[in-house]
Design a protein around this motif. Structure first.
Motif, PDB file in Angstrom:
ATOM      1  N   MET A 111       0.842  -1.190   0.000  1.00 28.60           N
ATOM      2  CA  MET A 111       0.000   0.000   0.000  1.00 28.60           C
ATOM      3  C   MET A 111       0.880   1.244   0.000  1.00 28.60           C
ATOM      4  N   LYS A 112       0.584   2.178  -0.906  1.00 28.25           N
ATOM      5  CA  LYS A 112       1.326   3.417  -0.957  1.00 28.25           C
ATOM      6  C   LYS A 112       0.934   4.300   0.220  1.00 28.25           C
ATOM      7  N   GLY A 113       1.778   5.275   0.525  1.00 29.78           N
ATOM      8  CA  GLY A 113       1.442   6.220   1.571  1.00 29.78           C
ATOM      9  C   GLY A 113       2.662   6.803   2.233  1.00 29.78           C
ATOM     10  N   PHE A 114       2.426   7.541   3.302  1.00 35.52           N
ATOM     11  CA  PHE A 114       3.504   8.154   4.063  1.00 35.52           C
ATOM     12  C   PHE A 114       2.993   8.481   5.458  1.00 35.52           C
ATOM     13  N   MET A 115       3.934   8.831   6.330  1.00 36.99           N
ATOM     14  CA  MET A 115       3.594   9.165   7.704  1.00 36.99           C
ATOM     15  C   MET A 115       3.987  10.601   8.000  1.00 36.99           C
ATOM     16  N   LEU A 116       3.106  11.298   8.706  1.00 35.34           N
ATOM     17  CA  LEU A 116       3.370  12.652   9.160  1.00 35.34           C
ATOM     18  C   LEU A 116       3.705  12.616  10.640  1.00 35.34           C
ATOM     19  N   GLN A 117       4.937  12.961  10.960  1.00 30.42           N
ATOM     20  CA  GLN A 117       5.358  13.066  12.348  1.00 30.42           C
ATOM     21  C   GLN A 117       5.655  14.528  12.659  1.00 30.42           C
ATOM     22  N   GLY A 118       5.769  14.851  13.934  1.00 32.33           N
ATOM     23  CA  GLY A 118       5.997  16.233  14.328  1.00 32.33           C
ATOM     24  C   GLY A 118       7.161  16.373  15.285  1.00 32.33           C
ATOM     25  N   THR A 119       7.732  17.554  15.320  1.00 31.39           N
ATOM     26  CA  THR A 119       8.793  17.819  16.288  1.00 31.39           C
ATOM     27  C   THR A 119       8.236  17.943  17.701  1.00 31.39           C
ATOM     28  N   ALA A 120       6.912  18.086  17.817  1.00 36.14           N
ATOM     29  CA  ALA A 120       6.250  18.202  19.116  1.00 36.14           C
ATOM     30  C   ALA A 120       4.763  17.950  18.916  1.00 36.14           C
ATOM     31  N   SER A 121       4.008  17.950  20.001  1.00 35.17           N
ATOM     32  CA  SER A 121       2.556  17.893  19.905  1.00 35.17           C
ATOM     33  C   SER A 121       2.024  19.211  19.347  1.00 35.17           C
ATOM     34  N   ASP A 122       0.864  19.138  18.734  1.00 40.52           N
ATOM     35  CA  ASP A 122       0.133  20.327  18.281  1.00 40.52           C
ATOM     36  C   ASP A 122       0.879  21.158  17.250  1.00 40.52           C
ATOM     37  N   VAL A 123       1.665  20.517  16.397  1.00 44.25           N
ATOM     38  CA  VAL A 123       2.335  21.249  15.321  1.00 44.25           C
ATOM     39  C   VAL A 123       1.499  21.276  14.047  1.00 44.25           C
ATOM     40  N   GLY A 124       0.368  20.574  14.054  1.00 44.62           N
ATOM     41  CA  GLY A 124      -0.523  20.599  12.902  1.00 44.62           C
ATOM     42  C   GLY A 124      -0.651  19.292  12.151  1.00 44.62           C
ATOM     43  N   LYS A 125      -0.238  18.194  12.755  1.00 45.86           N
ATOM     44  CA  LYS A 125      -0.270  16.897  12.061  1.00 45.86           C
ATOM     45  C   LYS A 125      -1.688  16.511  11.640  1.00 45.86           C
ATOM     46  N   SER A 126      -2.652  16.687  12.545  1.00 42.02           N
ATOM     47  CA  SER A 126      -4.018  16.236  12.257  1.00 42.02           C
ATOM     48  C   SER A 126      -4.630  17.001  11.097  1.00 42.02           C
ATOM     49  N   VAL A 127      -4.455  18.314  11.083  1.00 43.56           N
ATOM     50  CA  VAL A 127      -5.016  19.124  10.007  1.00 43.56           C
ATOM     51  C   VAL A 127      -4.369  18.777   8.671  1.00 43.56           C
ATOM     52  N   ILE A 128      -3.046  18.633   8.673  1.00 44.66           N
ATOM     53  CA  ILE A 128      -2.340  18.323   7.428  1.00 44.66           C
ATOM     54  C   ILE A 128      -2.715  16.925   6.937  1.00 44.66           C
ATOM     55  N   ALA A 129      -2.841  15.965   7.852  1.00 45.84           N
ATOM     56  CA  ALA A 129      -3.268  14.622   7.451  1.00 45.84           C
ATOM     57  C   ALA A 129      -4.661  14.659   6.844  1.00 45.84           C
ATOM     58  N   THR A 130      -5.545  15.456   7.432  1.00 47.20           N
ATOM     59  CA  THR A 130      -6.900  15.593   6.892  1.00 47.20           C
ATOM     60  C   THR A 130      -6.869  16.160   5.481  1.00 47.20           C
ATOM     61  N   ALA A 131      -6.034  17.181   5.285  1.00 44.56           N
ATOM     62  CA  ALA A 131      -5.912  17.787   3.956  1.00 44.56           C
ATOM     63  C   ALA A 131      -5.421  16.783   2.924  1.00 44.56           C
ATOM     64  N   PHE A 132      -4.418  15.984   3.291  1.00 37.92           N
ATOM     65  CA  PHE A 132      -3.899  14.989   2.350  1.00 37.92           C
ATOM     66  C   PHE A 132      -4.945  13.919   2.043  1.00 37.92           C
ATOM     67  N   CYS A 133      -5.770  13.552   3.030  1.00 39.38           N
ATOM     68  CA  CYS A 133      -6.840  12.589   2.760  1.00 39.38           C
ATOM     69  C   CYS A 133      -7.769  13.104   1.667  1.00 39.38           C
ATOM     70  N   ARG A 134      -8.134  14.376   1.735  1.00 38.93           N
ATOM     71  CA  ARG A 134      -9.022  14.931   0.714  1.00 38.93           C
ATOM     72  C   ARG A 134      -8.291  15.091  -0.625  1.00 38.93           C
ATOM     73  N   ILE A 135      -7.036  15.505  -0.585  1.00 39.92           N
ATOM     74  CA  ILE A 135      -6.260  15.670  -1.821  1.00 39.92           C
ATOM     75  C   ILE A 135      -6.196  14.354  -2.595  1.00 39.92           C
ATOM     76  N   PHE A 136      -5.844  13.274  -1.914  1.00 40.47           N
ATOM     77  CA  PHE A 136      -5.712  11.989  -2.611  1.00 40.47           C
ATOM     78  C   PHE A 136      -7.071  11.410  -2.993  1.00 40.47           C
ATOM     79  N   ALA A 137      -8.098  11.667  -2.173  1.00 44.52           N
ATOM     80  CA  ALA A 137      -9.446  11.236  -2.558  1.00 44.52           C
ATOM     81  C   ALA A 137      -9.873  11.936  -3.840  1.00 44.52           C
ATOM     82  N   ASN A 138      -9.557  13.221  -3.946  1.00 48.00           N
ATOM     83  CA  ASN A 138      -9.899  13.976  -5.155  1.00 48.00           C
ATOM     84  C   ASN A 138      -9.153  13.454  -6.381  1.00 48.00           C
ATOM     85  N   GLN A 139      -8.007  12.843  -6.157  1.00 46.53           N
ATOM     86  CA  GLN A 139      -7.222  12.291  -7.265  1.00 46.53           C
ATOM     87  C   GLN A 139      -7.627  10.862  -7.618  1.00 46.53           C
ATOM     88  N   GLY A 140      -8.624  10.338  -6.923  1.00 46.19           N
ATOM     89  CA  GLY A 140      -9.157   9.029  -7.263  1.00 46.19           C
ATOM     90  C   GLY A 140      -8.589   7.866  -6.476  1.00 46.19           C
TER      91      GLY A 140
END
Length: 243
Positions: free
Chosen positions: A1-30
């Protein structure tokens, strides 16, 4: 399975929002894309009709991916109950309430098995996975029983992109410090750096980007501007020792 992992230098750096954005980006690409966070700490959960539950942030990510949420997208949820204990939800079901020490000693093996089972289930249904880490990958006192960062990247066999929050200051130290505390094998898995919550004139930061790339020999693959009104429910600030 293709994919990648988003890690952060600390908590609350924006991982959840960015992961959400990538979910929609790739869904839009089929792509048939799924979010995945092995362990989330939050009292804000989504409860299925059968009574099982996952963290609401993974439910939102599933919605962004245009797929039905599943307990396999978030196999472990920690629900803080006091300053020293947390209720553990495993594959959607409560198993018990533990202290941080008891959790590390008694749940690690079954948690690891649940993560492996979840990844195997998701691989059968999806062809793209966006994995979200938790906290920092270099919590040196906790990494021997890691269930959230580099161990998960290894199990999913995906590259890692490291996110730093420039808004809180110290972005150079947080990136360099994190990378240098990784083992050589872990560092080789990091393929790019993302700087989040940037404000102001980007041209004034070009020399900073050059310094980071020369110092770490890892490309800065994205600078994400600050969005004032964009939020996703974050994990509780309690029980950092669990993560």
């Amino acid at each position: 399975m293709k994919g990648f992992m988003l890690q952060g230098t600390a908590s609350d750096v924006g991982k959840s929002v960015i992961a959400t954005a990538f979910c929609r980006i790739f869904a839009n690409q089929g792509y048939a894309v799924t979010p995945f966070k092995s362990q989330n700490m939050s009292n804000d959960t989504f409860v299925f009709s059968n009574g099982k539950e996952i963290a609401r942030s993974q439910w939102i990510q599933a919605e962004a991916a245009r797929v039905s949420p599943s307990v396999y997208m978030n196999p472990i949820v920690l629900k803080p109950k006091s300053e020293t204990t947390s209720e553990v939800i495993l594959l959607g079901k409560k198993i018990d309430t533990y202290s941080g020490r008891d959790y590390r000693e008694r749940v690690y093996e079954i948690g690891l098995a649940a993560i492996q089972q979840s990844l195997a289930k998701l691989q059968k249904k999806f062809n793209m996975i966006i994995v979200e880490g938790a906290g920092s990958p270099v919590e040196m006192n906790l990494n021997d029983r890691d269930l959230v960062n580099m161990k998960v990247a290894e199990l999913a066999d995906v590259p890692v992109f490291l996110i730093a929050d420039i808004e809180r200051g110290g972005v150079f130290a947080s990136l360099v410090g994190t990378i240098e505390l990784l083992t050589p094998t872990e560092r080789a898995r990091v393929k790019g750096l993302i700087i989040n919550k940037f404000r102001g004139d980007l041209s004034l930061f070009h020399s900073g980007i050059d310094w980071i790339e020369q110092r770490l020999d890892i490309p800065v693959v994205g600078i994400i501007p600050m969005f004032q009104s964009m939020t996703i429910e974050t994990k509780s600030s309690l029980f950092k020792s669990f993560v």
